[in-house]
Design an enzyme around this catalytic site. Structure first.
Site, PDB file in Angstrom:
ATOM      1  N   ASN A 124     -29.223   1.537  17.149  1.00  0.00           N
ATOM      2  CA  ASN A 124     -28.283   1.597  18.278  1.00  0.00           C
ATOM      3  C   ASN A 124     -27.759   3.029  18.349  1.00  0.00           C
ATOM      4  O   ASN A 124     -26.896   3.416  17.574  1.00  0.00           O
ATOM      5  CB  ASN A 124     -27.149   0.594  18.010  1.00  0.00           C
ATOM      6  CG  ASN A 124     -26.031   0.692  19.031  1.00  0.00           C
ATOM      7  OD1 ASN A 124     -26.163   1.356  20.055  1.00  0.00           O
ATOM      8  ND2 ASN A 124     -24.914   0.031  18.745  1.00  0.00           N
ATOM      9  N   TRP A 125     -28.300   3.794  19.284  1.00  0.00           N
ATOM     10  CA  TRP A 125     -27.935   5.220  19.361  1.00  0.00           C
ATOM     11  C   TRP A 125     -26.538   5.432  19.913  1.00  0.00           C
ATOM     12  O   TRP A 125     -26.008   6.541  19.846  1.00  0.00           O
ATOM     13  CB  TRP A 125     -28.949   5.970  20.230  1.00  0.00           C
ATOM     14  CG  TRP A 125     -30.336   6.034  19.665  1.00  0.00           C
ATOM     15  CD1 TRP A 125     -30.801   5.433  18.510  1.00  0.00           C
ATOM     16  CD2 TRP A 125     -31.455   6.749  20.213  1.00  0.00           C
ATOM     17  NE1 TRP A 125     -32.130   5.725  18.327  1.00  0.00           N
ATOM     18  CE2 TRP A 125     -32.562   6.525  19.358  1.00  0.00           C
ATOM     19  CE3 TRP A 125     -31.634   7.538  21.346  1.00  0.00           C
ATOM     20  CZ2 TRP A 125     -33.819   7.086  19.606  1.00  0.00           C
ATOM     21  CZ3 TRP A 125     -32.889   8.090  21.591  1.00  0.00           C
ATOM     22  CH2 TRP A 125     -33.964   7.871  20.719  1.00  0.00           C
ATOM     23  N   LYS A 126     -25.983   4.417  20.522  1.00  0.00           N
ATOM     24  CA  LYS A 126     -24.663   4.532  21.166  1.00  0.00           C
ATOM     25  C   LYS A 126     -24.668   5.699  22.166  1.00  0.00           C
ATOM     26  O   LYS A 126     -25.714   6.000  22.742  1.00  0.00           O
ATOM     27  CB  LYS A 126     -23.555   4.665  20.112  1.00  0.00           C
ATOM     28  CG  LYS A 126     -23.646   3.538  19.074  1.00  0.00           C
ATOM     29  CD  LYS A 126     -22.442   3.428  18.193  1.00  0.00           C
ATOM     30  CE  LYS A 126     -22.668   2.301  17.185  1.00  0.00           C
ATOM     31  NZ  LYS A 126     -21.525   2.055  16.339  1.00  0.00           N
TER      32      LYS A 126
ATOM     33  N   HIS B  72     -21.643  -6.204  21.546  1.00  0.00           N
ATOM     34  CA  HIS B  72     -21.292  -5.266  20.467  1.00  0.00           C
ATOM     35  C   HIS B  72     -19.768  -5.163  20.377  1.00  0.00           C
ATOM     36  O   HIS B  72     -19.073  -5.196  21.404  1.00  0.00           O
ATOM     37  CB  HIS B  72     -21.908  -3.887  20.743  1.00  0.00           C
ATOM     38  CG  HIS B  72     -21.780  -2.970  19.569  1.00  0.00           C
ATOM     39  ND1 HIS B  72     -20.619  -2.294  19.301  1.00  0.00           N
ATOM     40  CD2 HIS B  72     -22.641  -2.673  18.569  1.00  0.00           C
ATOM     41  CE1 HIS B  72     -20.786  -1.594  18.183  1.00  0.00           C
ATOM     42  NE2 HIS B  72     -22.007  -1.803  17.723  1.00  0.00           N
TER      43      HIS B  72
ATOM     44  N   GLU C 242     -17.853  -2.775  20.022  1.00  0.00           N
ATOM     45  CA  GLU C 242     -17.246  -1.703  20.829  1.00  0.00           C
ATOM     46  C   GLU C 242     -17.100  -2.146  22.286  1.00  0.00           C
ATOM     47  O   GLU C 242     -16.130  -1.794  22.954  1.00  0.00           O
ATOM     48  CB  GLU C 242     -18.086  -0.417  20.702  1.00  0.00           C
ATOM     49  CG  GLU C 242     -17.880   0.227  19.333  1.00  0.00           C
ATOM     50  CD  GLU C 242     -19.054   1.024  18.816  1.00  0.00           C
ATOM     51  OE1 GLU C 242     -19.952   1.395  19.590  1.00  0.00           O
ATOM     52  OE2 GLU C 242     -19.081   1.270  17.582  1.00  0.00           O
TER      53      GLU C 242
ATOM     54  N   GLU D  30     -21.964  -8.043  12.410  1.00  0.00           N
ATOM     55  CA  GLU D  30     -21.419  -6.693  12.279  1.00  0.00           C
ATOM     56  C   GLU D  30     -19.918  -6.762  12.047  1.00  0.00           C
ATOM     57  O   GLU D  30     -19.139  -6.788  13.021  1.00  0.00           O
ATOM     58  CB  GLU D  30     -21.700  -5.875  13.541  1.00  0.00           C
ATOM     59  CG  GLU D  30     -23.167  -5.657  13.813  1.00  0.00           C
ATOM     60  CD  GLU D  30     -23.412  -4.342  14.548  1.00  0.00           C
ATOM     61  OE1 GLU D  30     -24.257  -3.575  14.079  1.00  0.00           O
ATOM     62  OE2 GLU D  30     -22.739  -4.081  15.553  1.00  0.00           O
TER      63      GLU D  30
ATOM     64  N   GLY E 158     -19.337   2.278  11.437  1.00  0.00           N
ATOM     65  CA  GLY E 158     -19.013   3.700  11.537  1.00  0.00           C
ATOM     66  C   GLY E 158     -17.957   4.153  10.555  1.00  0.00           C
ATOM     67  O   GLY E 158     -17.393   5.239  10.692  1.00  0.00           O
TER      68      GLY E 158
ATOM     69  N   SER F 218     -22.544   0.498   8.795  1.00  0.00           N
ATOM     70  CA  SER F 218     -22.735   1.541   7.782  1.00  0.00           C
ATOM     71  C   SER F 218     -23.963   1.310   6.898  1.00  0.00           C
ATOM     72  O   SER F 218     -23.930   1.594   5.698  1.00  0.00           O
ATOM     73  CB  SER F 218     -21.468   1.706   6.934  1.00  0.00           C
ATOM     74  OG  SER F 218     -20.385   2.126   7.755  1.00  0.00           O
TER      75      SER F 218
ATOM     76  N   GLY G 229     -26.449   2.028  13.360  1.00  0.00           N
ATOM     77  CA  GLY G 229     -25.833   2.966  14.285  1.00  0.00           C
ATOM     78  C   GLY G 229     -26.117   4.402  13.867  1.00  0.00           C
ATOM     79  O   GLY G 229     -27.207   4.936  14.101  1.00  0.00           O
ATOM     80  N   GLY G 230     -25.156   5.036  13.228  1.00  0.00           N
ATOM     81  CA  GLY G 230     -25.239   6.457  12.879  1.00  0.00           C
ATOM     82  C   GLY G 230     -26.545   6.857  12.206  1.00  0.00           C
ATOM     83  O   GLY G 230     -27.150   7.891  12.538  1.00  0.00           O
TER      84      GLY G 230
END
Ligand code: PGA
Length: 251
Positions: free
Chosen positions: A9-11, A95, A97, A167, A173, A212, A233-234
């Site tokens: 997930n590149w966001k 998600h 967010e 999640e 993150g 993470s 993610g990251g």
């Protein structure tokens, strides 16, 4: 047997040039060519180009969100049929967010889930509790509520062509990963909730862990019996790191 799945997930990161480079690097390391099914979810505006480059490649394309409506006067929104049109196979829905920053509630997430499936795409349904909810012992209640909303709208049959991602919000993150035991506990709850309705669908449902995940902790998380891969993610923004996470799935 459930084939493991790792989704990136590149966001809202990068540029067109960076997205192009990352896709190129992932193709070069044959990211989708191992035992895991591998999906990348770039921002909307980069999907069409990524879809063209990934045509025929084992690396699959996904989107980070979708409109619950099929077509019409919805300024700024993107429909599931448009996502299918540019080559997406998966769509992340719910998600945390989106839920926390853009006011998406359980009912809207369930409508998005159904909209995605109507176009033959696979929803990756995100569920998970906040730190406050975990600390007051409400994890099971929250995750069950999030699943129940989707079960109510899509039925258990919907989970026959879906992926769930657990999640925990406090792990996203933050560098604070759930322990493998914490992940396994909630994954088993998720599978159990689906099994109450249909044991066969529950047994084939892939439940990913997200929060993470890095190359250094992926293998121990993926080793748990109900952890069928990850939503990253990251660490999905670097091809070598993401490739090592994909390689950490159970063989
Ligand atoms: P993270 O994000 O891997 O950067 O924690 C996971 C996610 O939000 O899907």
């Amino acid at each position: 047997m459930r084939r493991p799945l790792v989704a990136g997930n590149w966001k809202m990161h990068g540029s067109g040039a960076e997205a192009g480079r990352l896709i190129g690097e992932l193709i070069a390391i044959n990211a989708g060519g191992g035992p895991a099914e591998v999906v990348v979810c770039p921002p909307f505006v980069y999907l069409a180009e990524a879809g063209q480059r990934l045509r025929g490649n084992a690396l699959l394309l996904g989107a980070q969100d979708v409109c619950a409506e099929e077509i019409g006067a919805h300024t700024g929104e993107v429909s599931a049929s448009m996502l299918a049109d540019v080559g997406c196979r998966f769509v992340i829905v719910g998600h945390s967010e989106r839920r926390a920053l853009y006011g998406e509630d359980d009912a809207l997430v369930a409508r998005k889930f159904v909209a995605v499936q109507r176009q033959g795409l696979v929803p990756i349904l995100c569920v998970g509790e906040s730190l406050e909810e975990r600390e007051r012992g409400a994890t099971h209640e929250i995750v069950s509520r999030q699943l129940t909303a989707v079960l109510g709208m899509a039925g258990v049959a919907g989970f026959g062509a879906a992926v769930v991602a657990y999640e925990p919000v406090w792990a996203i993150g933050t560098g604070r990963t759930a322990t493998p035991a914490q992940a396994q506990e909630v994954h088993s709850l998720i599978r159990g909730r689906i099994a109450e309705k249909d044991a066969t669908i529950a047994a084939s449902l892939r439940v990913l862990y997200g929060g993470s995940v890095k190359a250094s902790n992926a293998a121990e998380l993926f080793a748990k019996p109900d952890v069928d891969g990850g939503l990253i993610g990251g660490a999905s923004l670097k091809a070598d790191e993401f490739g090592r996470i994909c390689a950490a799935v159970r063989k």
